[in-house]
Scaffold this motif. Structure first.
Motif, mmCIF file in Angstrom:
data_model
loop_
_atom_site.group_PDB
_atom_site.id
_atom_site.type_symbol
_atom_site.label_atom_id
_atom_site.label_comp_id
_atom_site.label_asym_id
_atom_site.label_seq_id
_atom_site.Cartn_x
_atom_site.Cartn_y
_atom_site.Cartn_z
ATOM 1 N N VAL A 119 0.841 -1.189 0.000
ATOM 2 C CA VAL A 119 0.000 0.000 0.000
ATOM 3 C C VAL A 119 0.875 1.237 0.000
ATOM 4 O O VAL A 119 2.068 1.168 0.324
ATOM 5 C CB VAL A 119 -0.937 0.059 1.241
ATOM 6 C CG1 VAL A 119 -1.934 -1.085 1.208
ATOM 7 C CG2 VAL A 119 -0.138 0.058 2.520
ATOM 8 N N GLN A 120 0.283 2.350 -0.350
ATOM 9 C CA GLN A 120 0.993 3.620 -0.268
ATOM 10 C C GLN A 120 0.848 4.193 1.135
ATOM 11 O O GLN A 120 -0.081 3.859 1.875
ATOM 12 C CB GLN A 120 0.450 4.592 -1.299
ATOM 13 C CG GLN A 120 0.772 4.215 -2.735
ATOM 14 C CD GLN A 120 0.419 5.314 -3.723
ATOM 15 O OE1 GLN A 120 -0.536 6.064 -3.514
ATOM 16 N NE2 GLN A 120 1.188 5.400 -4.795
ATOM 17 N N ALA A 121 1.783 5.042 1.479
ATOM 18 C CA ALA A 121 1.736 5.706 2.780
ATOM 19 C C ALA A 121 0.385 6.384 2.970
ATOM 20 O O ALA A 121 -0.142 7.003 2.030
ATOM 21 C CB ALA A 121 2.862 6.711 2.901
ATOM 22 N N SER A 137 -3.347 4.696 8.492
ATOM 23 C CA SER A 137 -2.288 5.717 8.372
ATOM 24 C C SER A 137 -0.911 5.072 8.301
ATOM 25 O O SER A 137 0.021 5.470 9.010
ATOM 26 C CB SER A 137 -2.362 6.691 9.565
ATOM 27 O OG SER A 137 -3.624 7.308 9.626
ATOM 28 N N LEU A 138 -0.788 4.100 7.450
ATOM 29 C CA LEU A 138 0.464 3.349 7.361
ATOM 30 C C LEU A 138 1.605 4.225 6.889
ATOM 31 O O LEU A 138 1.423 5.144 6.081
ATOM 32 C CB LEU A 138 0.285 2.145 6.441
ATOM 33 C CG LEU A 138 -0.463 0.982 7.091
ATOM 34 C CD1 LEU A 138 -1.012 0.036 6.031
ATOM 35 C CD2 LEU A 138 0.452 0.229 8.040
ATOM 36 N N LYS A 139 2.782 3.921 7.414
ATOM 37 C CA LYS A 139 3.998 4.660 7.100
ATOM 38 C C LYS A 139 5.022 3.704 6.515
ATOM 39 O O LYS A 139 4.979 2.496 6.789
ATOM 40 C CB LYS A 139 4.565 5.286 8.378
ATOM 41 C CG LYS A 139 3.601 6.203 9.108
ATOM 42 C CD LYS A 139 4.215 6.699 10.411
ATOM 43 C CE LYS A 139 3.262 7.622 11.159
ATOM 44 N NZ LYS A 139 3.861 8.111 12.427
ATOM 45 N N PRO A 140 5.987 4.207 5.755
ATOM 46 C CA PRO A 140 7.029 3.321 5.203
ATOM 47 C C PRO A 140 7.756 2.529 6.288
ATOM 48 O O PRO A 140 8.146 1.376 6.047
ATOM 49 C CB PRO A 140 7.965 4.301 4.494
ATOM 50 C CG PRO A 140 7.075 5.412 4.066
ATOM 51 C CD PRO A 140 6.078 5.560 5.184
ATOM 52 N N VAL A 182 4.918 -0.739 2.672
ATOM 53 C CA VAL A 182 4.327 0.597 2.566
ATOM 54 C C VAL A 182 5.292 1.477 1.790
ATOM 55 O O VAL A 182 6.435 1.674 2.213
ATOM 56 C CB VAL A 182 4.039 1.201 3.947
ATOM 57 C CG1 VAL A 182 3.327 2.552 3.797
ATOM 58 C CG2 VAL A 182 3.210 0.246 4.795
ATOM 59 N N SER A 183 4.837 2.011 0.686
ATOM 60 C CA SER A 183 5.691 2.850 -0.144
ATOM 61 C C SER A 183 5.358 4.328 0.087
ATOM 62 O O SER A 183 4.220 4.691 0.374
ATOM 63 C CB SER A 183 5.498 2.492 -1.613
ATOM 64 O OG SER A 183 4.140 2.644 -1.986
ATOM 65 N N SER A 184 6.378 5.154 -0.080
ATOM 66 C CA SER A 184 6.201 6.589 0.165
ATOM 67 C C SER A 184 5.725 7.301 -1.083
ATOM 68 O O SER A 184 5.721 6.761 -2.175
ATOM 69 C CB SER A 184 7.508 7.197 0.651
ATOM 70 O OG SER A 184 8.526 6.971 -0.288
#
Length: 126
Positions: free
Chosen positions: A12-14, A85-88, A124-126
């Motif tokens: 997923v994206q950030a 709210s996922l982060k890298p 998780v990608s930025s």
């Protein structure tokens, strides 16, 4: 004996969300403290969240507090980890684990958990 199987990982994206599930076999599942751990490459396996056998108590590592929610459905022998709210820096292999110890005694050390799933990758990608 308990067998655990995680699912729900992915990329997923950030800022995105994922929900991990951990299905357990074994009649004693509802008596176990359950934990979600994660391990990034080159790092130790650390506790992310844990939940008491009846789901009345939970605990989170500071870095996920307010973003992740652990829950369980004992009727379905399943524990969940809702991740928002996922982060890298959340990128890791996520494992669920079961401890035969009580919630307070089980604590956060992987050594206190008796059964482990095979893990599911979260990227998780930025």
């Amino acid at each position: 004996q308990v067998q655990l199987a995680e699912s729900g990982g992915g990329s997923v994206q950030a800022g995105g969300s994922l929900t991990l599930s951990c299905a357990a076999s074994g009649r004693a599942y509802s008596t176990y403290t359950m934990g979600w751990f994660r391990q990034a490459p080159g790092k130790e396996r650390d506790l992310v969240a844990r939940i008491s056998p009846r789901g009345t108590m939970t605990d989170y590592v500071d870095s996920v507090q307010g973003r992740f929610t652990v829950s369980r459905d004992n009727a379905k022998n399943t524990v969940y980890l809702q991740m928002n709210s996922l982060k890298p820096e959340d990128t890791a292999v996520y494992y669920c684990a079961a401890s035969k110890l009580g919630y307070a005694t089980a604590g956060s050390s992987p050594r206190m958990y008796d059964y482990w799933g095979q893990g599911t990758q979260v990227t998780v990608s930025s």
